[in-house]
Design a protein around this motif. Structure first.
Motif, PDB file in Angstrom:
ATOM      1  N   PRO A 188       0.834  -1.211   0.000  1.00 15.39           N
ATOM      2  CA  PRO A 188       0.000   0.000   0.000  1.00 15.39           C
ATOM      3  C   PRO A 188       0.863   1.254   0.000  1.00 15.39           C
ATOM      4  N   ALA A 189       0.249   2.385  -0.264  1.00 15.84           N
ATOM      5  CA  ALA A 189       1.001   3.639  -0.364  1.00 15.84           C
ATOM      6  C   ALA A 189       1.614   4.037   0.964  1.00 15.84           C
ATOM      7  N   ARG A 190       0.972   3.660   2.071  1.00 23.85           N
ATOM      8  CA  ARG A 190       1.480   4.060   3.385  1.00 23.85           C
ATOM      9  C   ARG A 190       2.707   3.250   3.820  1.00 23.85           C
ATOM     10  N   GLN A 191       2.994   2.160   3.143  1.00 22.72           N
ATOM     11  CA  GLN A 191       4.115   1.304   3.530  1.00 22.72           C
ATOM     12  C   GLN A 191       5.397   1.817   2.875  1.00 22.72           C
ATOM     13  N   THR A 192       5.825   2.987   3.317  1.00 15.62           N
ATOM     14  CA  THR A 192       6.985   3.647   2.712  1.00 15.62           C
ATOM     15  C   THR A 192       8.312   3.041   3.166  1.00 15.62           C
ATOM     16  N   GLN A 193       8.298   2.207   4.226  1.00 12.72           N
ATOM     17  CA  GLN A 193       9.552   1.630   4.704  1.00 12.72           C
ATOM     18  C   GLN A 193      10.145   0.644   3.712  1.00 12.72           C
ATOM     19  N   VAL A 194       9.375   0.257   2.677  1.00  9.98           N
ATOM     20  CA  VAL A 194       9.903  -0.626   1.642  1.00  9.98           C
ATOM     21  C   VAL A 194      10.719   0.161   0.623  1.00  9.98           C
ATOM     22  N   ILE A 195      10.265   1.374   0.303  1.00  7.65           N
ATOM     23  CA  ILE A 195      10.900   2.165  -0.745  1.00  7.65           C
ATOM     24  C   ILE A 195      12.200   2.794  -0.269  1.00  7.65           C
ATOM     25  N   GLY A 196      12.239   3.234   0.979  1.00  9.82           N
ATOM     26  CA  GLY A 196      13.430   3.889   1.506  1.00  9.82           C
ATOM     27  C   GLY A 196      14.712   3.075   1.360  1.00  9.82           C
ATOM     28  N   PRO A 197      14.742   1.813   1.795  1.00  7.07           N
ATOM     29  CA  PRO A 197      15.959   1.016   1.642  1.00  7.07           C
ATOM     30  C   PRO A 197      16.385   0.826   0.191  1.00  7.07           C
ATOM     31  N   LEU A 198      15.411   0.751  -0.716  1.00  7.51           N
ATOM     32  CA  LEU A 198      15.760   0.584  -2.125  1.00  7.51           C
ATOM     33  C   LEU A 198      16.411   1.850  -2.676  1.00  7.51           C
ATOM     34  N   VAL A 199      15.911   3.013  -2.265  1.00 11.41           N
ATOM     35  CA  VAL A 199      16.497   4.271  -2.726  1.00 11.41           C
ATOM     36  C   VAL A 199      17.945   4.403  -2.240  1.00 11.41           C
ATOM     37  N   LYS A 200      18.218   3.929  -1.031  1.00 16.17           N
ATOM     38  CA  LYS A 200      19.593   4.005  -0.501  1.00 16.17           C
ATOM     39  C   LYS A 200      20.573   3.190  -1.342  1.00 16.17           C
ATOM     40  N   GLN A 201      20.063   2.138  -1.970  1.00 16.58           N
ATOM     41  CA  GLN A 201      20.955   1.274  -2.758  1.00 16.58           C
ATOM     42  C   GLN A 201      21.396   1.928  -4.066  1.00 16.58           C
ATOM     43  N   PHE A 202      20.796   3.064  -4.436  1.00 18.54           N
ATOM     44  CA  PHE A 202      21.242   3.767  -5.648  1.00 18.54           C
ATOM     45  C   PHE A 202      22.715   4.150  -5.555  1.00 18.54           C
ATOM     46  N   SER A 203      23.184   4.378  -4.327  1.00 18.87           N
ATOM     47  CA  SER A 203      24.571   4.801  -4.130  1.00 18.87           C
ATOM     48  C   SER A 203      25.468   3.639  -3.717  1.00 18.87           C
ATOM     49  N   HIS A 204      25.010   2.431  -3.854  1.00 18.38           N
ATOM     50  CA  HIS A 204      25.803   1.272  -3.453  1.00 18.38           C
ATOM     51  C   HIS A 204      27.023   1.126  -4.368  1.00 18.38           C
ATOM     52  N   ARG A 205      28.119   0.662  -3.780  1.00 16.04           N
ATOM     53  CA  ARG A 205      29.360   0.547  -4.562  1.00 16.04           C
ATOM     54  C   ARG A 205      29.273  -0.556  -5.615  1.00 16.04           C
ATOM     55  N   ASN A 206      28.388  -1.525  -5.395  1.00 13.29           N
ATOM     56  CA  ASN A 206      28.198  -2.588  -6.370  1.00 13.29           C
ATOM     57  C   ASN A 206      27.162  -2.129  -7.402  1.00 13.29           C
ATOM     58  N   VAL A 207      27.554  -2.063  -8.651  1.00  9.48           N
ATOM     59  CA  VAL A 207      26.675  -1.538  -9.698  1.00  9.48           C
ATOM     60  C   VAL A 207      25.445  -2.435  -9.882  1.00  9.48           C
ATOM     61  N   GLU A 208      25.622  -3.744  -9.742  1.00  6.87           N
ATOM     62  CA  GLU A 208      24.492  -4.652  -9.915  1.00  6.87           C
ATOM     63  C   GLU A 208      23.427  -4.416  -8.852  1.00  6.87           C
ATOM     64  N   VAL A 209      23.863  -4.178  -7.628  1.00 10.13           N
ATOM     65  CA  VAL A 209      22.909  -3.898  -6.547  1.00 10.13           C
ATOM     66  C   VAL A 209      22.131  -2.628  -6.859  1.00 10.13           C
ATOM     67  N   ALA A 210      22.836  -1.572  -7.289  1.00  8.80           N
ATOM     68  CA  ALA A 210      22.158  -0.321  -7.621  1.00  8.80           C
ATOM     69  C   ALA A 210      21.188  -0.501  -8.788  1.00  8.80           C
ATOM     70  N   THR A 211      21.605  -1.251  -9.799  1.00  7.30           N
ATOM     71  CA  THR A 211      20.746  -1.466 -10.964  1.00  7.30           C
ATOM     72  C   THR A 211      19.493  -2.250 -10.597  1.00  7.30           C
ATOM     73  N   GLU A 212      19.646  -3.284  -9.780  1.00  2.00           N
ATOM     74  CA  GLU A 212      18.479  -4.075  -9.369  1.00  2.00           C
ATOM     75  C   GLU A 212      17.515  -3.239  -8.539  1.00  2.00           C
ATOM     76  N   SER A 213      18.040  -2.310  -7.743  1.00  2.00           N
ATOM     77  CA  SER A 213      17.167  -1.417  -6.978  1.00  2.00           C
ATOM     78  C   SER A 213      16.377  -0.502  -7.910  1.00  2.00           C
ATOM     79  N   VAL A 214      17.035  -0.028  -8.956  1.00  2.00           N
ATOM     80  CA  VAL A 214      16.340   0.813  -9.936  1.00  2.00           C
ATOM     81  C   VAL A 214      15.237   0.013 -10.631  1.00  2.00           C
TER      82      VAL A 214
END
Length: 553
Positions: free
Chosen positions: A415-441
């Motif tokens: 649901p829209a109120r369950q924002t705790q799922v999106i936050g961790p994925l956004v943090k992975q955009f800056s991950h040093r592993n490119v595959e991790v960042a790409t999968e988050s995108v």
């Protein structure tokens, strides 16, 4: 006596017999033709028919080779023969395979048969061609027959051999055609834990390479047995005791152990663990006997058993929607969530990959998605919590990437109120592993896609978590990363384009630059980028208009 043994060989295992007889027949025909040429004929026929000494030498050599082949064939009745018949002079592996397989058919000495099975395993590990020869020459059937033996060592040896042989669909199908599913399940249900560890590996290997085997094992309720065995000692705190009842039924039927004493190979369970497991099974099953083992060794054996079971469950679920449904209909999801939470290493990875397969099936099947991943479902909540935990805490891409993919598969269930799922994925955009960042995108692209009913709300959440700037940096990455980052930026522009964040990040300029090159690289993206640019222009114009009105006032 030799003739009788030859007849016995032909009725039990006729592969070498047919091959050698065919060769002997061809050699006899060749000799007969030469003899016919030597008959008394007219002067005219003899003048045009020339028989040289070399012809006789060649015939003599082939006849001598046929005699050697027949002698070798008769010697098979005495046991394993490592000598080479002339027919296999250029292919010694074939002779050894014939000898080993015929020994499995003809000999009654169990110890010799166990050694033969181990030799076949060793040959199979050496090369893929050896595997092919063993299967083509009929080695699967006697190994399956050997798995029916009461001996623990015999069952383990045959299971190891079959596991090594099956590394492609054709060979897995041979095991199925030889009625191997029933034999393997019988050994799994009635064997000791040492046997079960090896047999369940065979189940996983067969399901890995052949969808027919997947369906066959699922029809025999293997999924329910594996889930129950993985849930041992997991539901002790159930208020209604349903978990314990489930374990009692399963351990009493699916894990019934040999009660015969095996002094050399038996294992004795520690008294505390034995009593605990005995309570669950109502005293119907004891896993270890006749040898005192430390609790540490027992725990390692239990861990190995659960790891093998989780691997088989993963292979049963992989690419099979119906099997994924069956797992969700049991306590499978809750069991997998608890194992992911408690365990580490291969067991945790196997459980995580099983969850990934289930979420993939749920993404493409609305019935499974609605039934298994309801918002108020305890199992769905437990799975979500563990996936988020792995994304936040794990540094291992082997664990982090499947967790991110699983969250992406479940994008329509949040649901829209369950924002705790999106936050961790956004943090992975800056991950040093490119595959991790790409999968988050890619995962967030499923949240913000127009196919998602809550795409606008999720897009605004991504912007609120400051995901635009790191996402634009990914546009300078590799081709795959660029593509998915561009898709997500377009979705954000369409659903949350009025945010001032886009103006500060100069997203419009980036998209206009991408619009010129995207047509060449990704023609299917041309329309999406054009829509995003148009929407940002409208939003930008609206913002400027509202600012001018405020200044005029």
């Amino acid at each position: 006596m030799r003739v009788f043994l030859l007849l016995t060989l032909s009725t039990s295992y006729d592969r070498p017999l047919r091959r050698i007889f065919s060769d002997v027949t061809a050699n006899l025909h060749r000799s007969f033709k030469l003899v016919k040429k030597c008959r008394r004929r007219s002067f005219f026929r003899r003048f045009f028919t020339v028989v040289t000494v070399n012809d006789f030498k060649k015939v003599y050599n082939v006849i001598d080779g046929s005699i050697g082949d027949m002698t070798w064939l008769l010697s098979l009745s005495d046991g394993v023969v490592l000598s080479l018949p002339p027919i296999c002079a250029n292919d010694p592996i074939l002779a050894w395979v014939w000898s080993y397989i015929s020994s499995l058919y003809l000999l009654n000495d169990l110890e010799v048969k166990i050694e033969v099975a181990r030799e076949l395993t060793s040959l199979a590990r050496d090369s893929d061609r050896n595997k092919k020869v063993i299967v083509e020459e009929g080695g699967v059937a006697p190994l399956l027959k050997m798995m029916k033996e009461e001996s623990v060592e015999g069952r383990i040896a045959s299971a190891n051999a079959i596991f090594c042989l099956v590394n492609e669909r054709v060979r897995a199908r041979v095991v199925f055609v030889e009625h191997g599913v029933g034999v393997i399940l019988s050994a799994f249900r009635s064997g000791s834990i040492l046997v079960q560890i090896e047999v369940v590996k065979v189940i996983g290997r067969l399901c890995e390479f052949d969808s027919v085997c997947q369906e066959a094992f699922a029809r025999e309720n293997v999924i329910g047995m594996l889930v129950t065995l993985l849930a041992i000692d997991m539901f002790d705190d159930d208020d209604d005791g349903k978990g314990n009842k489930l374990l009692r039924r399963s351990i009493g039927s699916a894990v019934e152990i040999d009660r015969k004493v095996d002094r050399d190979r038996g294992l004795a369970m520690s008294s505390s663990y034995s009593n605990k497991l005995g309570d669950l099974s109502s005293g119907n099953s004891i896993w270890f006997r006749n040898r005192k083992e430390s609790k540490n060794e027992v725990s390692k054996l239990i861990l190995e058993f659960k790891t093998s079971c989780s691997g088989a469950l993963w292979m049963l679920a992989r690419g099979n929607v119906e099997n994924c449904r069956k797992i969700t209909e049991t306590k499978g999801l809750l069991c997998l969530a608890k194992l992911i939470e408690r365990e580490k290493g291969e067991l945790q990875i196997n459980c995580l990959m099983t969850v990934l397969e289930i979420t993939n099936a749920a993404e493409n099947n609305p019935d499974i998605r609605r039934a298994a991943f309801k918002t108020n479902s305890p199992a769905a909540k437990a799975i979500t919590e563990q996936l988020i935990r792995l994304v936040n805490q794990s540094d291992n891409p082997v664990i982090k990437i499947p967790a991110i993919r699983a969250i992406g598969h479940l994008a329509r269930t949040f649901p829209a109120r369950q924002t705790q799922v999106i936050g961790p994925l956004v943090k992975q955009f800056s991950h040093r592993n490119v595959e991790v960042a790409t999968e988050s995108v890619i995962a967030l692209g499923k949240f913000t896609s127009p196919d998602n009913f809550l795409c606008a709300e999720h897009s605004k959440t991504v912007v609120e978590f400051e995901g635009v700037q790191p996402l634009m940096r990914l546009l300078r990455g590799g081709e795959r990363t660029q593509y998915h980052a561009l898709v997500l930026l377009c979705y954000l522009s369409l659903h949350a384009g009025s945010s001032e964040t886009f103006q500060q990040a100069r997203l419009l300029t980036a998209l206009e630059g991408a619009d010129k090159s995207v047509a060449c690289q990704y023609p299917e993206m041309r329309e999406l980028v054009a829509k995003a640019v148009y929407h940002l222009n409208l939003s930008h114009s609206g913002v400027l208009l509202s600012r001018s009105k405020s200044f005029s006032r």
